[in-house]
Design an enzyme around this catalytic site. Structure first.
Site, PDB file in Angstrom:
ATOM      1  N   LYS A 122       0.417  20.887  48.280  1.00 23.35           N
ATOM      2  CA  LYS A 122      -0.937  20.735  49.297  1.00 23.35           C
ATOM      3  C   LYS A 122       0.061  19.961  50.600  1.00 23.35           C
ATOM      4  O   LYS A 122      -0.298  20.056  51.897  1.00 23.35           O
ATOM      5  CB  LYS A 122      -1.965  18.837  48.966  1.00 23.35           C
ATOM      6  CG  LYS A 122      -2.696  18.562  50.018  1.00 23.35           C
ATOM      7  CD  LYS A 122      -3.518  17.694  49.006  1.00 23.35           C
ATOM      8  CE  LYS A 122      -3.914  16.397  50.124  1.00 23.35           C
ATOM      9  NZ  LYS A 122      -4.334  15.035  49.903  1.00 23.35           N
ATOM     10  N   ASP A 140      -7.446  19.578  50.009  1.00 25.75           N
ATOM     11  CA  ASP A 140      -7.881  18.441  49.029  1.00 25.75           C
ATOM     12  C   ASP A 140      -8.979  17.418  48.682  1.00 25.75           C
ATOM     13  O   ASP A 140      -9.735  18.996  48.232  1.00 25.75           O
ATOM     14  CB  ASP A 140      -7.077  16.788  50.081  1.00 25.75           C
ATOM     15  CG  ASP A 140      -8.666  17.435  51.344  1.00 25.75           C
ATOM     16  OD1 ASP A 140      -9.873  18.428  51.883  1.00 25.75           O
ATOM     17  OD2 ASP A 140      -9.309  16.466  52.287  1.00 25.75           O
TER      18      ASP A 140
END
Length: 485
Positions: A122, A140
């Protein structure tokens, strides 16, 4: 039967209309600052990170300084972001790895970036997209929730949701989509209380329509009752000049900088026939659209020669005499009056209706109205200064003050735009002083001077366009003010 998946092209069209200001919420000046801020953002709000990083980057401006940081000192600076022991360890390891492997420079290679301490998939995707422009779609908690509610993915892990989204949407749209879905998750599709009634994607969402259980809450949501669509809404306090029906697209002259930017955001750039010299955003418009003087003293002969179908004004920015002169020339005009965020919602709808893009106006208005719901207690006293020598402030009955009010503060000072003496400033006893970078170019020297005079107050130098450019940057201004709490 599995509910139909929303059309990706239509979904993104709606998202673009609702969130034209979608952007990376982490403040950063370079790839190093972004990777540090992203590591700190784990289990922490972006607003809190943005409050933490200025002092952090003064103390540790680069990888070399971070590599030599003492854990106790670093932990003190980042304590408010949570999990500070582990984050400090990762940040020091990051600095050391950057120095040992990459000469202190953050690499743009995905594999090399992902191998750095504290940098998972991420974080790597966030840095690749926002620092290097490499198409990536970091998932997210907001994107994970929204994508599953929209039926774009049934996957149970962020990595698999990312893969599903990347298959559905063109590669060139990944960066934009990442920010749009985050904005939607924060402003409308809340984890516990999604505001489906105000959602611009409601008719595309199987969860919001009650066609399937909410994959996040595990219950079936009741579809919101249909609300009547506004027809022929008028902007509160607006005045209108005579306007006959026009065949074909309108030729528009905007005498309001933020309205000019809004027209571009709505895809109406080709209709802009003229602008004031203060209409400077987006930057390319300065070389492509003719200027017609200033906001207070536009060149009326030039406006007449450009033969617009509509001239857009705003009462505070453009004198009444301009509207009177346009009437005398037989040129149609619309004068907005923006003093509150609710006025912005009404103006979006009115402009959308008049300019043939009602869906853009309605989508943006609905999202803003949803974010304004709920009672707000009176917060710290805030003073927004807009000029120096003499001091002038934006009073409690102005748009900027309402932005502060909706952000959780209590605007201080007399109404409208009063001139204040040094004694007046002291008597207001502000707890927060904002120094926007426009219309007066406040800088760090002014910030330092006021901080010495008001040691108990917080004095902030802030983006003037975010605070004062209503309509085109209203959402960015509200997010900025709320980050101060």
């Amino acid at each position: 039967m599995r509910p139909p998946r929303p059309d990706p092209a239509e979904l993104q069209r709606r998202l673009r209309a609702a969130y034209p200001d979608a952007h990376c919420a982490l403040d950063h000046a370079d790839p190093f600052q972004l990777v540090v801020a992203t590591i700190l953002s784990a289990q922490c709000t972006d607003a809190r990170v943005n409050l933490t990083t200025p002092a952090l980057f003064v103390r540790y401006p680069d990888a070399a300084a971070l590599a030599e940081a003492r854990p106790a000192e670093l932990e003190t600076l980042i304590r408010s972001t949570g999990f500070y022991h582990n984050k400090a360890k990762n940040l020091i390891g990051l600095g050391q790895a950057l120095m040992a492997r990459h000469g202190g420079v953050v690499p743009s290679d995905p594999a090399a970036l992902g191998a750095l301490p504290g940098v998972g998939q991420k974080t790597a995707n966030v840095v690749l997209a926002n620092a290097f422009g490499v198409p990536a779609l970091a998932v997210d908690t907001h994107i994970f929730r929204v994508a599953r509610r929209l039926g774009l993915s049934k996957a149970a892990t962020p990595e698999k949701v990312e893969a599903d989204l990347c298959r559905l949407f063109p590669r060139e749209d990944w960066i934009e989509l990442h920010h749009q879905l985050i904005f939607h998750g924060r402003r409308v599709c809340d984890a516990r209380r999604p505001d489906c009634g105000a959602c611009p994607l409601l008719d595309l969402c199987p969860t919001g329509q009650g066609q399937m259980k909410d994959p996040h809450l595990g219950v079936r949501l009741a579809p919101p009752a249909a609300s009547p669509q506004p027809s022929a809404l008028r902007v509160q306090g607006a005045e209108t000049g005579t306007m006959a029906p026009v065949e074909g697209p309108l030729r528009i002259i905007s005498l309001v900088p933020s309205v000019t930017e809004l027209l571009v955001q709505w895809g109406l750039a080709t209709r802009i026939a003229g602008r004031t010299r203060y209409c400077i955003e987006p930057r390319w418009i300065r070389n492509t659209v003719p200027a017609v003087g200033g906001t207070k003293d536009p060149d009326l002969d030039r406006i007449r020669d450009l033969a617009p179908d509509l001239v857009i004004l705003e009462r505070d920015e453009n004198p009444k005499g301009v509207a009177d002169a346009l009437t005398a020339l037989g040129i149609p005009w619309l004068a907005l009056e923006i003093r509150t965020l609710k006025d912005c919602a009404a103006a979006w709808r009115e402009l959308g209706r008049r300019l043939g893009v009602p869906e853009a106006g309605e989508a943006r208005a609905a999202v803003l109205e949803a974010s304004l719901k709920g009672r707000r207690r009176k917060g710290p006293r805030a003073l927004a200064l807009i000029w120096r020598e003499p001091w002038m402030s934006s009073g409690p009955d102005t748009y900027l003050a309402d932005l502060l009010r909706q952000g959780g503060f209590t605007p201080a000072g007399p109404d409208r735009y009063p001139v204040l003496s040094d004694d007046d400033l002291a008597a207001l006893a502000p707890e927060l002083i904002l120094l926007p970078t426009e219309p007066y170019p406040f800088n760090r020297r002014h910030q330092s001077e006021l901080q010495k005079r008001f040691p108990a107050a917080t004095v902030r130098l802030v983006d003037g366009q975010a605070l004062t450019w209503y309509l085109s940057r209203t959402e960015a201004g509200l997010d900025l003010v709320r980050s101060f709490r």
